[in-house]
Design a protein around this motif. Structure first.
Motif, PDB file in Angstrom:
ATOM      1  N   GLY A 166      65.230  18.038  21.328  1.00 23.18           N
ATOM      2  CA  GLY A 166      66.323  18.873  21.812  1.00 23.18           C
ATOM      3  C   GLY A 166      67.423  18.970  20.785  1.00 23.18           C
ATOM      4  N   ASN A 167      68.662  19.170  21.275  1.00 27.48           N
ATOM      5  CA  ASN A 167      69.781  19.373  20.345  1.00 27.48           C
ATOM      6  C   ASN A 167      70.598  18.112  20.082  1.00 27.48           C
ATOM      7  OD1 ASN A 167      71.044  19.099  22.764  1.00 27.48           O
ATOM      8  ND2 ASN A 167      72.314  20.930  22.578  1.00 27.48           N
ATOM      9  N   VAL A 168      70.070  16.928  20.440  1.00 24.88           N
ATOM     10  CA  VAL A 168      70.802  15.685  20.183  1.00 24.88           C
ATOM     11  C   VAL A 168      69.818  14.535  19.940  1.00 24.88           C
ATOM     12  CG1 VAL A 168      71.016  15.112  22.640  1.00 24.88           C
ATOM     13  CG2 VAL A 168      72.663  14.168  20.999  1.00 24.88           C
ATOM     14  N   TYR A 169      70.224  13.634  19.038  1.00 25.85           N
ATOM     15  CA  TYR A 169      69.501  12.386  18.840  1.00 25.85           C
ATOM     16  C   TYR A 169      70.532  11.287  18.611  1.00 25.85           C
ATOM     17  CZ  TYR A 169      69.905  13.624  13.825  1.00 25.85           C
ATOM     18  OH  TYR A 169      70.361  13.994  12.585  1.00 25.85           O
ATOM     19  N   THR A 170      70.105  10.025  18.751  1.00 27.60           N
ATOM     20  CA  THR A 170      71.011   8.882  18.654  1.00 27.60           C
ATOM     21  C   THR A 170      70.628   8.032  17.443  1.00 27.60           C
ATOM     22  OG1 THR A 170      71.223   8.867  21.062  1.00 27.60           O
ATOM     23  CG2 THR A 170      71.985   6.906  19.887  1.00 27.60           C
ATOM     24  N   VAL A 171      71.619   7.725  16.600  1.00 31.16           N
ATOM     25  CA  VAL A 171      71.410   6.892  15.415  1.00 31.16           C
ATOM     26  C   VAL A 171      72.015   5.514  15.681  1.00 31.16           C
ATOM     27  CG1 VAL A 171      71.948   6.585  12.959  1.00 31.16           C
ATOM     28  CG2 VAL A 171      71.467   8.872  13.855  1.00 31.16           C
ATOM     29  N   HIS A 172      71.235   4.470  15.395  1.00 27.21           N
ATOM     30  CA  HIS A 172      71.697   3.081  15.418  1.00 27.21           C
ATOM     31  C   HIS A 172      71.638   2.607  13.973  1.00 27.21           C
ATOM     32  CE1 HIS A 172      70.964   2.253  19.853  1.00 27.21           C
ATOM     33  NE2 HIS A 172      70.390   3.428  19.684  1.00 27.21           N
ATOM     34  N   ILE A 173      72.762   2.132  13.417  1.00 30.91           N
ATOM     35  CA  ILE A 173      72.773   1.713  12.016  1.00 30.91           C
ATOM     36  C   ILE A 173      73.752   0.562  11.817  1.00 30.91           C
ATOM     37  CG2 ILE A 173      74.464   3.490  11.369  1.00 30.91           C
ATOM     38  CD1 ILE A 173      72.923   3.678   8.645  1.00 30.91           C
ATOM     39  N   GLY A 174      73.370  -0.368  10.953  1.00 29.61           N
ATOM     40  CA  GLY A 174      74.245  -1.489  10.614  1.00 29.61           C
ATOM     41  C   GLY A 174      73.881  -2.032   9.252  1.00 29.61           C
ATOM     42  N   CYS A 175      74.792  -2.824   8.678  1.00 26.12           N
ATOM     43  CA  CYS A 175      74.522  -3.423   7.370  1.00 26.12           C
ATOM     44  C   CYS A 175      75.230  -4.770   7.248  1.00 26.12           C
ATOM     45  CB  CYS A 175      74.922  -2.486   6.237  1.00 26.12           C
ATOM     46  SG  CYS A 175      76.664  -1.992   6.185  1.00 26.12           S
ATOM     47  N   ARG A 176      74.699  -5.591   6.362  1.00 25.17           N
ATOM     48  CA  ARG A 176      75.266  -6.896   6.033  1.00 25.17           C
ATOM     49  C   ARG A 176      75.414  -6.969   4.521  1.00 25.17           C
ATOM     50  NH1 ARG A 176      76.235  -6.508  10.533  1.00 25.17           N
ATOM     51  NH2 ARG A 176      75.346  -7.592  12.296  1.00 25.17           N
ATOM     52  N   GLY A 177      76.472  -7.611   4.063  1.00 24.65           N
ATOM     53  CA  GLY A 177      76.707  -7.766   2.632  1.00 24.65           C
ATOM     54  C   GLY A 177      78.137  -7.392   2.293  1.00 24.65           C
ATOM     55  N   ASN A 178      78.440  -7.437   1.013  1.00 25.17           N
ATOM     56  CA  ASN A 178      79.784  -7.115   0.536  1.00 25.17           C
ATOM     57  C   ASN A 178      79.854  -5.646   0.152  1.00 25.17           C
ATOM     58  OD1 ASN A 178      80.554  -9.789   0.792  1.00 25.17           O
ATOM     59  ND2 ASN A 178      79.806 -10.295  -1.252  1.00 25.17           N
ATOM     60  N   GLY A 179      80.109  -4.803   1.131  1.00 23.87           N
ATOM     61  CA  GLY A 179      80.196  -3.385   0.826  1.00 23.87           C
ATOM     62  C   GLY A 179      80.104  -2.535   2.071  1.00 23.87           C
ATOM     63  N   GLU A 180      79.607  -1.324   1.861  1.00 26.61           N
ATOM     64  CA  GLU A 180      79.450  -0.357   2.939  1.00 26.61           C
ATOM     65  C   GLU A 180      78.303   0.590   2.599  1.00 26.61           C
ATOM     66  OE1 GLU A 180      83.380   1.361   2.775  1.00 26.61           O
ATOM     67  OE2 GLU A 180      82.680   3.005   1.539  1.00 26.61           O
ATOM     68  N   LEU A 181      77.921   1.396   3.595  1.00 28.85           N
ATOM     69  CA  LEU A 181      76.869   2.397   3.443  1.00 28.85           C
ATOM     70  C   LEU A 181      77.450   3.789   3.584  1.00 28.85           C
ATOM     71  CD1 LEU A 181      74.077   1.152   5.889  1.00 28.85           C
ATOM     72  CD2 LEU A 181      74.159   0.831   3.427  1.00 28.85           C
ATOM     73  N   ALA A 201      76.993  -1.308  -2.945  1.00 29.23           N
ATOM     74  CA  ALA A 201      76.857  -2.595  -3.633  1.00 29.23           C
ATOM     75  C   ALA A 201      75.384  -3.006  -3.612  1.00 29.23           C
ATOM     76  CB  ALA A 201      77.728  -3.663  -2.962  1.00 29.23           C
ATOM     77  N   SER A 202      74.998  -3.848  -4.557  1.00 27.38           N
ATOM     78  CA  SER A 202      73.589  -4.228  -4.681  1.00 27.38           C
ATOM     79  C   SER A 202      73.141  -5.257  -3.651  1.00 27.38           C
ATOM     80  CB  SER A 202      73.315  -4.762  -6.088  1.00 27.38           C
ATOM     81  OG  SER A 202      74.089  -5.921  -6.325  1.00 27.38           O
ATOM     82  N   ASN A 203      74.065  -5.961  -3.021  1.00 26.38           N
ATOM     83  CA  ASN A 203      73.662  -7.003  -2.074  1.00 26.38           C
ATOM     84  C   ASN A 203      73.739  -6.544  -0.615  1.00 26.38           C
ATOM     85  OD1 ASN A 203      76.424  -6.896  -1.750  1.00 26.38           O
ATOM     86  ND2 ASN A 203      76.653  -9.113  -1.539  1.00 26.38           N
TER      87      ASN A 203
END
Length: 145
Positions: free
Chosen positions: A75-90, A129-131
């Motif tokens: 349809g016209n919507v989907y749900t994204v679940h996202i997370g990260c660990r480390g010194n930085g951001e996505l 960041a690489s980590n």
């Protein structure tokens, strides 16, 4: 065509973007194309996934930049679940959109609805960041936030 994401993490997150119709070609391979490739090694991040959802992209984890497997919502919507660990951001980027959604690491998992035409979607992840280790999953439809 218009596409946007909204969700709750530490703050309400909104993104509006234009999707590019027919941009690129679909990838036939399952999983993710990344450098280095995502792997199941290491500890995956709990994405707070509900039971019984229809997964357009099953839970995938990795390090480094990645182009996720393309998918097509029903349809016209989907749900994204996202997370990260480390010194930085996505940066979560939608093909055809110059803007990216910024995800801070070591915080709560970000869960958001993406509203788009029901056409093939192309997402990519770029850590600064690489980590940084990340996990992501995409569920068809609008899950309750």
């Amino acid at each position: 065509m218009r596409q946007h994401i909204s969700g709750l993490g530490l703050a309400l997150l909104f993104l509006t973007a234009c999707s590019a119709e027919g941009a690129g070609t679909e990838k036939a391979a399952a999983g993710v194309s990344a450098s280095p490739a995502p792997s199941s090694s290491g500890e995956a991040i709990d994405l707070r996934l509900a039971q019984g959802g229809k997964y357009l992209l099953p839970s995938t984890s990795g390090e480094g930049k990645a182009e996720l497997t393309s998918f097509k919502p029903s349809g016209n919507v989907y749900t994204v679940h996202i997370g990260c660990r480390g010194n930085g951001e996505l940066q979560l980027t939608y093909r055809g959109n110059e803007q990216a959604t910024r995800i801070e690491c070591n915080g709560p998992v970000s869960i958001g609805h993406v509203y788009s035409d029901p056409e093939t979607q192309f997402l990519s992840i770029t850590p600064n960041a690489s980590n940084v280790r990340w996990s992501v999953a995409v569920v068809d439809g609008a899950e309750k936030l």
